[in-house]
Design a protein around this motif. Sequence first.
Motif, PDB file in Angstrom:
ATOM      1  N   ILE A 131      11.165  -7.497  -8.232  1.00  0.00           N
ATOM      2  CA  ILE A 131       9.753  -7.937  -8.346  1.00  0.00           C
ATOM      3  C   ILE A 131       8.691  -7.021  -7.764  1.00  0.00           C
ATOM      4  N   GLY A 132       9.293  -6.198  -7.005  1.00  0.00           N
ATOM      5  CA  GLY A 132       8.430  -5.139  -6.247  1.00  0.00           C
ATOM      6  C   GLY A 132       7.862  -4.251  -7.342  1.00  0.00           C
ATOM      7  N   LEU A 133       8.229  -4.010  -8.363  1.00  0.00           N
ATOM      8  CA  LEU A 133       7.742  -3.341  -9.565  1.00  0.00           C
ATOM      9  C   LEU A 133       6.442  -4.021 -10.228  1.00  0.00           C
ATOM     10  N   ALA A 134       6.600  -5.364 -10.194  1.00  0.00           N
ATOM     11  CA  ALA A 134       5.544  -6.241 -10.578  1.00  0.00           C
ATOM     12  C   ALA A 134       4.135  -6.187  -9.506  1.00  0.00           C
ATOM     13  N   ILE A 135       4.783  -6.292  -8.219  1.00  0.00           N
ATOM     14  CA  ILE A 135       3.987  -6.494  -7.223  1.00  0.00           C
ATOM     15  C   ILE A 135       3.129  -5.396  -6.689  1.00  0.00           C
ATOM     16  N   GLY A 136       3.569  -4.224  -7.075  1.00  0.00           N
ATOM     17  CA  GLY A 136       3.100  -2.873  -6.577  1.00  0.00           C
ATOM     18  C   GLY A 136       1.559  -2.855  -6.995  1.00  0.00           C
ATOM     19  N   PRO A 137       1.313  -2.957  -8.410  1.00  0.00           N
ATOM     20  CA  PRO A 137      -0.027  -2.905  -8.674  1.00  0.00           C
ATOM     21  C   PRO A 137      -1.086  -4.030  -8.028  1.00  0.00           C
ATOM     22  N   LEU A 138      -0.753  -5.000  -7.754  1.00  0.00           N
ATOM     23  CA  LEU A 138      -1.426  -6.222  -7.058  1.00  0.00           C
ATOM     24  C   LEU A 138      -1.435  -5.665  -5.742  1.00  0.00           C
ATOM     25  N   PHE A 139      -0.542  -5.120  -4.977  1.00  0.00           N
ATOM     26  CA  PHE A 139      -0.760  -4.568  -3.528  1.00  0.00           C
ATOM     27  C   PHE A 139      -1.779  -3.753  -3.489  1.00  0.00           C
ATOM     28  N   VAL A 140      -1.743  -2.782  -4.450  1.00  0.00           N
ATOM     29  CA  VAL A 140      -3.145  -1.701  -4.347  1.00  0.00           C
ATOM     30  C   VAL A 140      -4.258  -2.450  -4.526  1.00  0.00           C
ATOM     31  N   LEU A 141      -4.376  -3.274  -5.320  1.00  0.00           N
ATOM     32  CA  LEU A 141      -5.561  -3.976  -5.599  1.00  0.00           C
ATOM     33  C   LEU A 141      -6.210  -4.775  -4.461  1.00  0.00           C
ATOM     34  N   ALA A 142      -5.151  -5.399  -3.738  1.00  0.00           N
ATOM     35  CA  ALA A 142      -5.369  -6.289  -2.510  1.00  0.00           C
ATOM     36  C   ALA A 142      -5.754  -5.312  -1.376  1.00  0.00           C
ATOM     37  N   GLU A 143      -5.084  -4.214  -1.207  1.00  0.00           N
ATOM     38  CA  GLU A 143      -5.132  -3.246  -0.199  1.00  0.00           C
ATOM     39  C   GLU A 143      -6.924  -2.718  -0.390  1.00  0.00           C
ATOM     40  N   PHE A 144      -7.328  -2.457  -1.630  1.00  0.00           N
ATOM     41  CA  PHE A 144      -8.405  -1.958  -1.938  1.00  0.00           C
ATOM     42  C   PHE A 144      -9.384  -3.050  -1.763  1.00  0.00           C
ATOM     43  N   VAL A 145      -9.156  -4.265  -2.128  1.00  0.00           N
ATOM     44  CA  VAL A 145     -10.144  -5.429  -1.471  1.00  0.00           C
ATOM     45  C   VAL A 145     -10.232  -5.480  -0.033  1.00  0.00           C
ATOM     46  N   PHE A 146      -9.156  -5.339   0.691  1.00  0.00           N
ATOM     47  CA  PHE A 146      -9.014  -5.456   2.128  1.00  0.00           C
ATOM     48  C   PHE A 146      -9.900  -4.353   2.806  1.00  0.00           C
ATOM     49  N   LEU A 147      -9.582  -3.193   2.214  1.00  0.00           N
ATOM     50  CA  LEU A 147     -10.452  -2.043   2.527  1.00  0.00           C
ATOM     51  C   LEU A 147     -11.990  -2.190   2.696  1.00  0.00           C
ATOM     52  N   LEU A 148     -12.422  -2.874   1.421  1.00  0.00           N
ATOM     53  CA  LEU A 148     -13.684  -3.264   1.519  1.00  0.00           C
ATOM     54  C   LEU A 148     -14.271  -3.924   2.313  1.00  0.00           C
ATOM     55  N   GLY A 149     -13.485  -4.968   3.014  1.00  0.00           N
ATOM     56  CA  GLY A 149     -13.910  -5.770   4.007  1.00  0.00           C
ATOM     57  C   GLY A 149     -13.738  -7.167   3.595  1.00  0.00           C
ATOM     58  N   PHE A 150     -13.218  -7.421   2.385  1.00  0.00           N
ATOM     59  CA  PHE A 150     -13.322  -8.875   1.860  1.00  0.00           C
ATOM     60  C   PHE A 150     -11.573  -9.571   2.152  1.00  0.00           C
TER      61      PHE A 150
END
Length: 177
Positions: A131-150
């Motif tokens: 399932i990590g193959l499917a979660i990877g893209p979501l992880f990158v998006l989430a990390e970007f959102v977190f990086l923006l402070g949200f």
Amino acid sequence: MTNLERQLSQYAAYHLDRSNIVTHFVGIPLIVFSILCLTARASLDISGFSITLAMLLIGLSSIYYITLDKLFGVLMLILFIVAYPLAVKIASLPMWTWLGASAGIFVVGWVFQFVGHYFEKKKPAFVDDLIGLAIGPLFVLAEFVFLLGFRKSLHERILKEAKMKRAAMDMKTRTVF
């Protein structure tokens, strides 16, 4: 803990090193884009409308992401919609050009992934759980959102759980030897 938190913290346990996360910001989008390129060429015409395998993958993965988190799922869908026309252009290239470009993008993406895991000194998450193959893209998006402070509280919960999971993984590795 929500399913989103469970999935992202499991994935994050393999991705706590900043250098690894940075390489994933490049590698995962390249891999996902290459898959869109490869699957945009396979199509089925229904009443004059062409449905590509890439469209089906976008639809199914977006539904999955939306079930995990509406905001992240919609953001992923938007990113897919933005990337899709370029994938279609690459898919319309002559056979060997399309295949070479798509495979080249795929390989470069994986090189970034493995370089990141060299820094992390951990195997990729999908080795233990596909399932990590499917979660990877979501992880990158989430990390970007977190990086923006949200979504700071979500990030804190995921990070706390990921560190606990990582500690358990490290203890298990130490007891094996």
